[in-house]
Scaffold this motif. Structure first.
Motif, PDB file in Angstrom:
ATOM      1  N   ARG A 134      41.144  23.169  -1.883  1.00  0.00           N
ATOM      2  CA  ARG A 134      42.223  22.868  -2.838  1.00  0.00           C
ATOM      3  C   ARG A 134      41.764  23.147  -4.269  1.00  0.00           C
ATOM      4  O   ARG A 134      42.534  23.644  -5.103  1.00  0.00           O
ATOM      5  N   GLU A 135      40.489  22.844  -4.560  1.00  0.00           N
ATOM      6  CA  GLU A 135      39.977  23.128  -5.903  1.00  0.00           C
ATOM      7  C   GLU A 135      39.952  24.628  -6.157  1.00  0.00           C
ATOM      8  O   GLU A 135      40.328  25.093  -7.247  1.00  0.00           O
ATOM      9  N   ALA A 138      43.375  25.886  -6.836  1.00  0.00           N
ATOM     10  CA  ALA A 138      43.779  25.532  -8.191  1.00  0.00           C
ATOM     11  C   ALA A 138      43.131  26.452  -9.213  1.00  0.00           C
ATOM     12  O   ALA A 138      43.777  26.893 -10.177  1.00  0.00           O
ATOM     13  N   ALA A 143      47.706  26.518  -6.995  1.00  0.00           N
ATOM     14  CA  ALA A 143      48.038  25.140  -6.631  1.00  0.00           C
ATOM     15  C   ALA A 143      49.549  25.013  -6.484  1.00  0.00           C
ATOM     16  O   ALA A 143      50.314  25.514  -7.308  1.00  0.00           O
ATOM     17  N   GLU A 146      50.532  26.431  -1.404  1.00  0.00           N
ATOM     18  CA  GLU A 146      49.817  26.376  -0.116  1.00  0.00           C
ATOM     19  C   GLU A 146      50.702  26.744   1.074  1.00  0.00           C
ATOM     20  O   GLU A 146      50.237  27.317   2.059  1.00  0.00           O
TER      21      GLU A 146
END
Length: 251
Positions: A134-135, A138, A143, A146
Motif C-alpha cells: 500500500r505504501e 501511494a 492510492a 487498487e
C-alpha cells in the motif's frame, strides 16, 4: 533488499557482477551477442545501459537478471553465482532479489491493480507484505486505484503498477528494459523520477536498458556496449554527453 543499510565504513559492494560473460546463439548464422564482458553494478546505484541496435544491451540485462544463461563466464546476483544455478533454485533467487519493469507493462488484464502488484509474491508462495504494498502504491501515485483493472488506466498509470509490482517484494535489484519506451515524454519523466527516488531514498539498485539519452541522464552512470563488448562508461552523465558518445559509437 530495499531499506537495508550498509555500514558507513564499508565500501559499497556490487549488487550484480558479470565476469568474462559471453553469450552466443547457435544456428546457421551463429550470433555472439556478448563477448567477454566484465562489469559490476554498485549496490544503491542507478545505471543505464546503452549502445547501438544489436550491441547486446538486452542480452546483458537478461544474463544479469538470470532470464538467460551465459555461454561462458559468471554472473553474481546479490552474492549468488546464478550462472551455476539450475531451475528451480534460479527462480527462487530471482524472486527473492529481483524486480522487473518492461516496456510492455506485462500486467494481467483480468486482475485488479492490487492483485497485479501482489501476484509475484503469491506465485512464489510468500505471504505478501500488504502494508508495504500500500505504501508503494501511494508513492507511485495510485492510492485509491487498487480495485481498478489495467484497461481502466492510462499507459503511464499501467507502468506505475508495473513499478509498484517490481518494488512490492523489496528487491535488491530492479531491472528495466526500456521502461519508458512506450510512454510520452512527460509520463516517462515521472517514471524515471520514481526510479531515481527509490534509489536515493531506499537504496535500491536499478539497471536500465534505454535508447534515450534524456532517460540515461537520470542515472548515476551509463555503461556503453558496441558489438557485444564494453565501450566505456560515463559518470554523472548529461543528455548531451550521452548523445555525443552514442554518435561516436555509431560512426
Amino acid at each position: 533488499m530495499i531499506l537495508a543499510q550498509q555500514s558507513r565504513s564499508a565500501p559499497p559492494r556490487d549488487a550484480v557482477v558479470l565476469a568474462e560473460v559471453s553469450k552466443s546463439y547457435p544456428g546457421r548464422a551463429a550470433v555472439r551477442a556478448l563477448d567477454r564482458v566484465t562489469v559490476g553494478f554498485t549496490s544503491g546505484s542507478f545505471t543505464a545501459v546503452m549502445g547501438p541496435s544489436g550491441s547486446g544491451k538486452s542480452t546483458l540485462l537478461h544474463c544479469a537478471a538470470g532470464l538467460d544463461r551465459p555461454s561462458e563466464g559468471r554472473v553474481l546476483l546479490a552474492g549468488h553465482d546464478i550462472s551455476a544455478l539450475r531451475e528451480p533454485k534460479l527462480t527462487v533467487v530471482r524472486r527473492a532479489h529481483v524486480g522487473f519493469v518492461f516496456q510492455s507493462f506485462n500486467l494481467v488484464d483480468a486482475l485488479s491493480v492490487w492483485d497485479n502488484v501482489l501476484l509475484p509474491q503469491r506465485l512464489a508462495g510468500v505471504r505478501p507484505d500488504e502494508a508495504w504494498a500500500r505504501e508503494v502504491l501511494a508513492r507511485v501515485g495510485l492510492a485509491g486505484r487498487e480495485k481498478a483493472r489495467p484497461g481502466e488506466l492510462s499507459g503511464g498509470q499501467q507502468q506505475r503498477v508495473a513499478l509498484a509490482r517490481a518494488l512490492a517484494g523489496r528487491p535488491e535489484v530492479i531491472f528495466g528494459d526500456e521502461p519508458t519506451g512506450a510512454l510520452d515524454l512527460s509520463t516517462g519523466r515521472e517514471v524515471l523520477a520514481l526510479l531515481r527516488r527509490f534509489v536515493d531514498e531506499f537504496g535500491a539498485t536499478v539497471v536500465m536498458v534505454t535508447h534515450d539519452p534524456a532517460a540515461a541522464a537520470w542515472a548515476d552512470r551509463v555503461v556503453f556496449l558496441a558489438d557485444g563488448r564494453l565501450a566505456g562508461d560515463l559518470i554523472a552523465p548529461t543528455a548531451a554527453m550521452v548523445s555525443a558518445r552514442m554518435v561516436e559509437l555509431t560512426r
